[in-house]
Design an enzyme around this catalytic site. Structure first.
Site, PDB file in Angstrom:
ATOM      1  N   HIS A 622       0.804  -1.144  -0.097  1.00 58.34           N
ATOM      2  CA  HIS A 622      -0.017   0.146  -0.014  1.00 58.34           C
ATOM      3  C   HIS A 622       0.875   1.207   0.004  1.00 58.34           C
ATOM      4  O   HIS A 622       0.447   2.242  -0.884  1.00 58.34           O
ATOM      5  CB  HIS A 622      -1.039  -0.204   1.110  1.00 58.34           C
ATOM      6  CG  HIS A 622      -1.819   1.403   1.535  1.00 58.34           C
ATOM      7  ND1 HIS A 622      -3.005   1.088   0.994  1.00 58.34           N
ATOM      8  CD2 HIS A 622      -1.216   2.612   2.016  1.00 58.34           C
ATOM      9  CE1 HIS A 622      -3.505   2.462   1.532  1.00 58.34           C
ATOM     10  NE2 HIS A 622      -2.283   3.285   2.026  1.00 58.34           N
ATOM     11  N   GLU A 623       1.688   1.323   0.884  1.00 59.69           N
ATOM     12  CA  GLU A 623       2.598   2.504   1.001  1.00 59.69           C
ATOM     13  C   GLU A 623       3.400   2.571  -0.335  1.00 59.69           C
ATOM     14  O   GLU A 623       3.726   3.674  -0.709  1.00 59.69           O
ATOM     15  CB  GLU A 623       3.538   2.336   2.139  1.00 59.69           C
ATOM     16  CG  GLU A 623       2.753   2.475   3.570  1.00 59.69           C
ATOM     17  CD  GLU A 623       1.713   3.722   3.668  1.00 59.69           C
ATOM     18  OE1 GLU A 623       1.874   4.683   3.083  1.00 59.69           O
ATOM     19  OE2 GLU A 623       0.691   3.298   4.510  1.00 59.69           O
ATOM     20  N   HIS A 626       1.414   4.107  -2.927  1.00 62.59           N
ATOM     21  CA  HIS A 626       1.310   5.465  -2.869  1.00 62.59           C
ATOM     22  C   HIS A 626       2.302   6.553  -3.720  1.00 62.59           C
ATOM     23  O   HIS A 626       2.017   7.485  -4.077  1.00 62.59           O
ATOM     24  CB  HIS A 626       1.483   5.867  -1.439  1.00 62.59           C
ATOM     25  CG  HIS A 626      -0.017   5.989  -0.664  1.00 62.59           C
ATOM     26  ND1 HIS A 626      -0.933   6.645  -1.234  1.00 62.59           N
ATOM     27  CD2 HIS A 626      -0.145   5.448   0.484  1.00 62.59           C
ATOM     28  CE1 HIS A 626      -1.942   6.569  -0.185  1.00 62.59           C
ATOM     29  NE2 HIS A 626      -1.530   5.880   0.517  1.00 62.59           N
ATOM     30  N   GLU A 682      -6.047   6.705  -1.780  1.00 64.28           N
ATOM     31  CA  GLU A 682      -5.925   5.582  -0.879  1.00 64.28           C
ATOM     32  C   GLU A 682      -6.360   4.262  -1.447  1.00 64.28           C
ATOM     33  O   GLU A 682      -5.892   3.081  -1.235  1.00 64.28           O
ATOM     34  CB  GLU A 682      -6.758   5.727   0.372  1.00 64.28           C
ATOM     35  CG  GLU A 682      -6.165   6.823   1.313  1.00 64.28           C
ATOM     36  CD  GLU A 682      -4.620   6.703   1.717  1.00 64.28           C
ATOM     37  OE1 GLU A 682      -4.469   5.624   1.838  1.00 64.28           O
ATOM     38  OE2 GLU A 682      -3.927   7.648   1.878  1.00 64.28           O
ATOM     39  N   ASP A 686      -4.523   0.811  -2.049  1.00 68.14           N
ATOM     40  CA  ASP A 686      -5.109  -0.419  -1.541  1.00 68.14           C
ATOM     41  C   ASP A 686      -4.842  -1.607  -2.638  1.00 68.14           C
ATOM     42  O   ASP A 686      -4.528  -2.549  -2.388  1.00 68.14           O
ATOM     43  CB  ASP A 686      -6.572  -0.242  -0.869  1.00 68.14           C
ATOM     44  CG  ASP A 686      -6.509   0.408   0.366  1.00 68.14           C
ATOM     45  OD1 ASP A 686      -5.513   0.385   1.133  1.00 68.14           O
ATOM     46  OD2 ASP A 686      -7.543   0.659   0.864  1.00 68.14           O
TER      47      ASP A 686
END
EC number: 3.4.24.11
Length: 786
Positions: A622-623, A626, A682, A686
């Site tokens: 997830h990070e 980003h 987000e 995800d």
């Protein structure tokens, strides 16, 4: 605060929401896993297949353990450590299913137990995987009294709090640094065991009002004839670090991330969003009415007349409504390059002449011996807001009534910030607005509030305490290896994306390679000398909670101002080690995973890889993703906003992103539709993070028993366990009010849609659970960016 510093895995748990001081934020909170005993009747026929299998497994395990204990006691003198490992070799016969025995070591048994306490086998995983994975958890974990939300994150966070409390309450001589002793003193001043706050009552605030220049509401030294907004704003912003009217701070320059710059943005609202001022729903009206009651109660406690205070506070709310009407919604603030407006202060003074900007910032920087001139370049992120704000204020300053309202608003920002630092009547005053806003009036144990508050104030000193007590060294290299594997899987997937042109793909791979990662904690916190340097200028006094908070605000302001002429240190941590969260910083192109989240249920080196990759691996993915979401993609590998994408690839990226936005905007909760545009970044992270973690898991399976054998009582393959582990991270219960607040303010989707939305886009999930096309979890139309 800086406008856009980092993108976190969950909404940050702070002590305030939208400016109102609260004991619990909209993030995930909670504590201990509850253990439930089986029912007393032992009727074999009434048992389902899972229960019968568990009974058989338990019987086999009991005999195995008994046999092993005999071996241990009869061979206790042996020096061969391998003889004392409680490990059961798999057998190929005598199993109820005809397969080998499941993994029966203690880690597998515990993991299986946790999954079984949450899973609901009556739900078809192809219809509602969140319900399948979490229904039993939700049933067995009602929201505790005083809480507004209860979930996996909060449980782990509160267990971390307990570790910290146990150390903070030890004698001062047991601490290794002055910084840690300051943490203890601050914590004890918050607990206020001797009730110093109760004895002082309103005095600390009334003394502060005089220093600010008086308040018309309480008739304390305010003189409208010689009052100027600019002077009061200097005191509030530049002396005490209170937020009001607009936000500003020293932050990393988005187009030259090696330097710091003054950043200015919209702000000034006390309630979480503009909608609360415009009475769009019954809940909004209820919150606004409770806000008026809260304001009035505090004013009366400070000595004001009730009816007069109410009238003047309604005037403040009407002013905040004007601010709300010019505030730009979150969903319209996602284009980083379009929001970036560098200008000299002389230009800003022409744009928004309500304030002498050069004088204002020169006054602020005198704290650190720095002068500011008209030539100083700042970055403005909301020029239209500042222009409209200027028009409103210049008009109000022309009348006595307008000047009184401005004074009331500005001083109220200081008052409401510090009410939680006063006696109990002040702290109780906001329970009504908190109840309306979040569905709970708080009421957590005081020590928990004080541990959380101490974390916010001296978080890295507390982090040193936490790391020594709870963080195991072997977790860090294992986590680093997992990140490397997920990064590799993400890059391999990039090679297969046909919508990205070759040049952009190559640069994306370069950026992925350039992403730095920091795990666990910064090394300096375990060095008492270096840790003391960080907090050397912070003054904390015993039994002085109100004054300590003033000192903390001044310390934070000074620390921020010092950065202006300093180069950016890209190894600085923006999150404390004990935090149960993670983040990506676009200007540093960096992902960070604190020690607080590298624990069960997210991560355990003894767990099967399927569970670790499903939980912590997805957090990591997830990070990493980003860096390539709708905002992160605008930054290059060095952390600078730079158009490094081909225009055709941007067009196709936007088309794919629009699919994600439409998908999530189609979900409803409590009659309200989600805002897929607000949560776009987000949701992209995800979806991309889940995919990268799953592919990394499939590429790195091991031959350890825990990675091959099934978990006891669970007829699930490890590929299926990966998805269950992912989903159960999001098991949670939340009040309707907090759900509404999250939908309106949070850039993350609600928990159930972080599960349903991602998995319904993933063909591998449908294959693993054999979901037929057209089922809810396997729709014919899927959205995919990365």
């Amino acid at each position: 605060m800086t406008r856009y510093k980092q993108t976190e895995f969950t909404e940050d748990d702070s002590s305030s929401i939208g400016g109102i001081q609260l004991n619990e934020a909209t993030g995930h909170t909670g504590m201990q896993i509850r253990y439930h005993t089986a029912r007393a009747t032992w009727n074999w026929r009434s048992r389902n297949k899972t229960e019968k299998w568990l009974l058989i497994t338990t019987f086999v395990m009991a005999i195995t353990i008994f046999t092993l204990l005999i071996v241990l006691f009869t061979d206790g003198g042996s020096s061969d450590a391998t003889k004392h490992v409680l490990h059961v070799q798999p057998h190929q016969k005598d199993c109820p299913s005809g397969n080998e025995l499941p993994c029966l070591n203690k880690h597998c048994i515990f993991a299986s137990s946790e999954i079984l306490k949450s899973i609901d086998v009556t739900v078809d995983p192809c219809d509602d995987f969140y319900g399948y994975s979490c229904n039993q958890w939700i049933k067995n974990n009602p929201i505790p009294e005083g809480k507004s939300t209860w979930g996996t994150f909060g449980k782990l966070e509160q267990m971390n709090q307990l570790i910290i409390r146990n150390v903070l309450e030890k004698p001062a001589k047991s601490f290794k640094s002055d910084a840690e002793r300051k943490a203890k003193v601050y914590y004890e001043s918050c607990l206020d065991a001797d009730e110093h706050m109760e004895k002082l009552g309103a005095k600390p605030m009334n003394d502060l009002l005089l220093q600010i220049g008086g308040w018309n509401v309480t008739k304390s030294g305010y003189n409208v004839a010689n009052w100027t907004m600019g002077h009061t704003l200097k005191i509030l912003h530049n002396k005490y670090n209170f937020n009001c009217l607009f936000g500003w701070a020293i932050g990393e320059d988005d187009k030259n991330s090696s330097r710091h710059v003054i950043q200015i943005d919209q702000g000034g609202l006390t309630l979480p969003t503009a909608d609360y001022y415009n009475n769009k729903t019954d809940n909004h009206r209820k919150v606004l009415n409770e806000y008026i009651e809260y304001m009035t109660k505090v004013c009366v406690l400070l000595g004001a007349n009730e009816s007069d205070a109410r009238a003047q506070m309604i005037g403040v709310i009407n002013f905040e409504k004007k601010l709300a009407n010019i505030t730009i919604p979150l969903e319209d603030r996602r284009n980083e390059e379009a929001m970036y407006h560098p200008m000299q202060l002389r230009q800003l003074s022409k744009l928004a002449p309500f304030l002498n900007w050069t004088d204002h910032f020169d006054n602020a920087m005198q704290m650190v011996g720095r002068r500011v001139t008209d030539d100083e370049v700042v970055v403005v992120y909301a020029p239209d807001f500042l222009k409209n704000l200027s028009d409103i204020i210049l008009k109000m300053e022309q009348t006595e009534e307008g000047k009184i309202t401005l004074n009331n608003y500005l001083v109220w920002q200081a008052v409401r910030t510090l009410t939680s630092c006063l006696s109990k009547p002040f702290r109780d005053a906001y329970k009504g607005v908190r109840k309306a806003l979040m569905g709970s009036d708080g009421g957590e144990e005081i020590w928990r509030y004080c541990v959380s508050d101490t974390n916010n104030v001296v978080g890295f000193a507390v982090g040193a305490i936490f790391v020594r007590q709870a963080f195991h060294g072997e977790s860090k290299p294992a986590a680093e290896q997992m990140i490397a594997e997920i990064r590799e899987a993400f890059k391999m997937n990039l090679q297969n994306l046909t919508w990205v042109d070759k040049q952009t793909r190559e640069k994306a791979i370069e950026k992925a390679n350039q992403i730095s990662d920091m795990i666990g904690f910064p090394d300096y916190i375990l060095d008492p000398v270096e840790l003391d340097k960080k907090y050397a200028e912070l003054n904390i006094t015993p039994n002085a909670y109100f004054e300590n908070n003033i000192q903390v605000a001044i310390y934070n302001l000074k620390s921020n101002l010092k950065r202006l002429d300093q180069p950016v240190n890209k190894t600085n941590w923006g999150m404390t080690p004990q935090t149960v969260n993670a983040y990506y910083t676009p200007t540093k192109n960096q992902i960070v995973f604190p020690a607080g989240i590298l624990q069960t249920p997210f991560f355990d080196i003894n767990n099967p890889k399927s569970l670790n990759f499903g939980a912590m691996g997805v957090v990591m993915g997830h990070e990493l993703t980003h860096a390539f979401d709708d905002q992160g993609r605008e930054y290059d590998k060095f952390g600078n906003i730079n158009r490094w994408w081909d225009s055709k690839s941007i067009e196709r990226f936007n088309e794919k992103s629009e699919c994600i936005a439409r998908q999530y905007s189609g979900y409803k909760m409590n009659g309200r539709t989600l805002n897929g545009k607000q949560t776009l970044g987000e949701n992209i992270a995800d979806n991309g993070g889940l995919k990268a973690a799953y592919h990394a898991y499939q590429r790195t399976k091991s031959d350890r028993d825990v990675d091959i054998l099934k978990l006891p009582g669970l007829n699930l393959t490890h590929s299926q366990l990966f998805f269950v582990s992912f989903a159960q991270v999001w098991c949670s219960s939340t009040t309707d009010e907090t759900n509404l607040l999250q939908m309106e303010k949070d850039p993350h989707s609600p928990s159930q849609f972080r599960v349903i939305g991602t998995l319904s886009n993933m063909k591998e999930f449908a294959e693993v659970f054999q979901c037929k096309p057209g089922k809810r979890m396997n729709p014919t139309e899927k959205c995919e960016v990365w």
